[in-house]
Design a protein around this motif. Structure first.
Motif, short mmCIF file in Angstrom:
data_model
loop_
_atom_site.label_atom_id
_atom_site.label_comp_id
_atom_site.label_asym_id
_atom_site.label_seq_id
_atom_site.Cartn_x
_atom_site.Cartn_y
_atom_site.Cartn_z
N ALA A 361 -2.81 -3.50 4.60
CA ALA A 361 -2.29 -4.87 4.74
C ALA A 361 -3.16 -5.86 3.99
O ALA A 361 -2.67 -6.77 3.30
CB ALA A 361 -2.20 -5.25 6.21
N LYS A 362 -4.48 -5.71 4.11
CA LYS A 362 -5.42 -6.61 3.42
C LYS A 362 -5.27 -6.46 1.90
O LYS A 362 -5.23 -7.44 1.16
CB LYS A 362 -6.85 -6.29 3.83
N ARG A 365 -1.81 -7.83 0.50
CA ARG A 365 -1.80 -9.29 0.42
C ARG A 365 -2.65 -9.77 -0.76
O ARG A 365 -2.25 -10.67 -1.50
CB ARG A 365 -2.33 -9.89 1.73
N ASP A 379 2.97 -13.45 2.83
CA ASP A 379 3.15 -13.22 4.26
C ASP A 379 4.11 -12.06 4.52
O ASP A 379 3.87 -11.22 5.39
CB ASP A 379 3.67 -14.49 4.94
N THR A 381 4.70 -9.63 2.50
CA THR A 381 4.03 -8.41 2.05
C THR A 381 3.11 -7.88 3.14
O THR A 381 3.11 -6.68 3.44
CB THR A 381 3.22 -8.69 0.77
N GLU A 382 2.32 -8.77 3.72
CA GLU A 382 1.42 -8.32 4.79
C GLU A 382 2.20 -7.82 5.99
O GLU A 382 1.84 -6.81 6.61
CB GLU A 382 0.47 -9.45 5.21
N ARG A 386 1.98 -4.03 7.56
CA ARG A 386 1.57 -3.77 8.95
C ARG A 386 2.62 -2.98 9.73
O ARG A 386 2.29 -2.34 10.74
CB ARG A 386 1.26 -5.09 9.66
N TRP A 504 -11.38 -5.48 1.28
CA TRP A 504 -10.68 -4.20 1.49
C TRP A 504 -11.65 -3.04 1.34
O TRP A 504 -11.68 -2.12 2.16
CB TRP A 504 -9.53 -4.08 0.50
#
Length: 739
Positions: A361-362, A365, A379, A381-382, A386, A504
């Motif tokens: 997720a990190k 983004r 947003d 994408t994250e 997740r 990351w």
């Protein structure tokens, strides 16, 4: 010439083993005959669920006498060497020949009756047969020396011409009799020889050719579907599997309750195909039809009505389970499913799937925010990242692991999440193989790329790269997928920058540390009030009270697995790995690997789009006369510079030859043009600028002596050649180019 028939009959052979077993029988039999000097004109192989068979055509009645020559020790060798050679050949010393101080033995072997050869060959083939799984049975199974076969061996037919070849393998003795279809003709059949084998069995409802059974299934399934306005979804693997389950295939069409079609079509297809071995149908509109085709092994008196009814009942139970899973899974939001990912271990050294999701997720983004993947909402994408693995804990994926990702996409859409999120969840595993579709939707690209990069860095960080033919974590496939994502989507993705993305990358290292603490213990717990961790300048720093914990030192002093080494940066090895994968990928696309080497050798080139543009321009250039001649001139200059390096202490003289001055002028013009073109990524223009050096270089070597007696002249000319080499290296390292 005479034909030989061999049939090995047993209980049902698993369908997945049949074709390989048929190939192995022909291979082993051919090898055994070759040892006796026999070679059949042809071998026809057959396999059904209950028998392996072959016909060896064109065998002589006896083998020819052969003379074999064996080279032995030198005549001056110790007596022990000669004695060993005599034992091996079965001769005496007076039967040897002395040829220039070396003993030779000529062994004459008389011919043998082919019947005798076959009687020896068949048992040898049976005992050496390489079944993936085999069993022993009966009283003989009490010893490990007993016969092993895939299922209990029940009969052997071995007929040479019209004569029975007498063969005994433990409790089974050869004969003329075999059995027909288990239901249509369960009694014994007498086989006269190779010529009547296929047709006699056909008359008894056994089609011995696997290929013929496949053709029957494909054709009759298509006919049955067409009669109801349907078409069969092509599935060659399922055709082969059904051919391996039947000796007399009879495709039958049945239907199921259309209400089941509310379940995602992929679930229905897998239920039909994997659980039931049924063919899936489409209607005239191209949608999944509420019907199926099963393959019976008999011609039923009622036309198959009872068989269809039984299959329909079993399928209804299967589809009811699938519908139950579909309904139950949707009662829980994907975000709540995702909370359970902490229970699943991703890898013992890399933490849980929840840890991986956090890292992905990190990174996903960051890829969007940095503009590496353009057009995606950060947003969304994250959010997609997740939720991408959430379906791993659902009932449906537990039943059908093949649907991971696919079901997540359906659940996300049913939940009302944005299409971009649902699509990314569905497709983030892609591309899976070389022929798989490559995602192009920006959110999907970001999540897919982040997922694969995280896997690669994490496993390289714990020193688990692929070795030889072993690649248990499919890292080669992951790297190829990254390359395809980058190439198809034209992503300006500098790999070094991505790998070193601090937060990351810190999470990857954190997972290693957390796993190390869990497995070995540091006397620290996350809930300990004295323990805390912070990020300073992008690096994870651990504190206990006010003392900084030196992770590297702890790892060195601990007895934890040495493969986790926080001091070794895996990025260098990973970049080399990508270079190798790129060569494989581009070689399949027709790009020469030495040209990729020539670009990689420049160093610092980790933007794959730019790298491939440079490689493709280079390949086009070296295929031209200008390119080939410039390469030849470059290599001549490079060879001279290997022997005579430029001495910076010598003050070069001004050009004294016209060709020398012409080359200098050409360099003055070409160097800035090529450099600007490379900066602007106009690599074809850079090659064109270098091409202007071809004629001046040719003229220089024709009329100028580089190693002049005058040091100043020699220094000037070596410096000129050094400039040529440097100008060329601005585009690629031509020393890596072959030819």
């Amino acid at each position: 010439m005479t034909d030989f028939l061999l049939e090995l009959r047993c209980e049902e052979i698993p369908a997945r083993m049949q074709l390989k077993a048929s190939e192995d029988l022909a291979r082993l039999f051919t090898e055994e005959l070759a040892r006796a000097g026999l070679k059949p004109a042809a071998i026809d192989s057959f396999v059904t669920p209950r028998r392996l068979a072959l016909v060896a055509r064109g065998l002589p009645l006896e083998t020819a006498a052969v003379s074999e020559e064996h080279k032995g020790p030198r005549t001056s060798a110790p007596p022990q060497a000669l004695e060993g050679f005599l034992r091996k050949t079965g001769l005496t010393q007076d039967q040897l020949e002395d040829r220039d101080g070396v003993w030779f033995a000529v062994v004459n072997k008389p011919g043998r009756a082919t019947m005798d050869v076959l009687a020896d060959a068949v048992p040898a083939v049976i005992r050496a047969f390489p079944w993936p799984k085999a069993m022993r049975w009966g009283v003989a199974s009490q010893t490990t020396e007993s016969l092993r076969w895939v299922r209990p061996l029940q009969g052997i037919v071995a007929i040479f011409g019209e004569q029975l070849v007498d063969i005994a393998v433990e409790h089974v003795r050869s004969g003329y009799a075999t059995l027909g279809h288990r239901f249509h003709h369960p009694g014994a059949i007498t086989i006269g020889g190779a010529d009547d084998y296929v047709e006699k069995l056909r008359a008894c409802h056994v089609i011995v050719s696997h290929q013929e059974r496949q053709a029957i299934i494909a054709a009759k399934a298509a006919q049955a579907a067409a009669a109801h306005g349907y078409t069969v979804i092509e599935d060659k693997g399922l055709v082969a599997e059904n051919a391996g389950l039947t000796e007399w295939p009879v495709p039958l069409l049945g239907d199921f309750d259309p209400a089941f079609l509310e379940v995602p079509p992929e679930v229905i297809q897998l239920t039909l195909r994997i659980n039931q071995k049924y063919f899936v149908l489409r209607d005239a509109a191209g949608k999944l039809a509420p019907a199926f085709i099963c393959t019976a092994n008999i011609e039923a008196k009622d036309g198959g009505a009872a068989i269809i009814a039984g299959n329909r009942k079993v399928l209804a139970a299967r589809l009811s389970d699938a519908r139950f899973f579909w309904e139950q899974d949707r009662k829980t939001a994907l975000a709540d499913h995702a909370q359970k990912l902490g229970r699943i271990t991703f890898h013992e050294k890399l933490g849980t799937v929840a840890d991986k999701v956090e890292r992905v997720a990190k990174l996903a983004r960051w890829l969007v925010e940095e503009g590496i993947v353009k057009g995606a909402d950060a947003d969304l994408t994250e959010q997609a990242a997740r939720l991408a693995k959430a379906d791993l804990v659902t009932e449906m994926v537990g039943e059908f692991p093949e649907l991971q990702g696919v079901m997540g996409g359906y659940y996300a859409r049913a939940e009302g999440l944005p299409d971009a999120v649902a699509d990314a969840i569905r497709d983030h595993y892609k591309p899976v193989g070389q022929g798989d579709d490559v995602p192009t939707a920006p959110v999907t690209v970001a999540v897919s790329l982040a997922d694969k990069l995280d896997t690669l860095v994490a496993f390289f960080a714990i020193n688990e790269p692929p070795t030889g033919s072993k690649d248990p974590f499919a890292l080669r496939r992951a790297a190829l997928s990254v390359l395809r994502l980058v190439e198809v989507n034209k992503l300006r993705a500098p790999l070094k920058s991505i790998f070193h993305h601090s937060h990351w990358y810190g999470l990857v290292m954190s997972s290693l540390l957390d796993s190390a603490r869990k497995n070995q213990g540091m006397g620290l717990r996350a809930e300990d009030r004295n323990f805390r961790e912070e990020y300073e300048n992008g690096k994870r720093v651990l504190y206990y009270a006010d003392t900084v914990i030196d992770v590297s030192d702890w790892i060195r002093r601990s007895s934890y697995d040495d493969s986790i080494n926080f001091e070794n940066d895996p990025v260098g090895a990973l970049l080399d790995f990508f270079a190798d994968r790129l060569k494989v990928q581009q070689r399949e696309a027709g790009v020469r690997h030495d040209l990729i080497d020539a670009v990689f050798a420049l160093g610092g080139e980790d933007d794959l789009v730019r790298l491939l543009a440079r490689v493709h321009a280079l390949q086009s250039f070296v295929a031209t006369d200008d390119g080939a001649n410039l390469l030849a001139g470059y290599k001549r200059a490079a060879n001279i510079l290997k022997k005579e390096a430029v001495d910076p202490a010598i003050v070069p003289a001004a050009p004294s030859e016209p060709a020398e001055a012409a080359l200098l002028a050409a360099l003055d013009a070409a160097e800035p043009l090529a450099a600007r073109a490379v900066t602007d990524e106009r690599f074809a223009d850079a090659m064109a600028a270098l091409a202007t050096l071809r004629a001046p270089i040719d003229a220089f070597f024709e009329s100028v002596t580089v190693n002049d007696a005058d040091p100043a002249k020699r220094g000037a000319r070596l410096a000129l050649l050094d400039r040529v080499r440097a100008a060329v290296h601005g585009v690629a390292d031509f020393s890596k180019i072959t030819g």
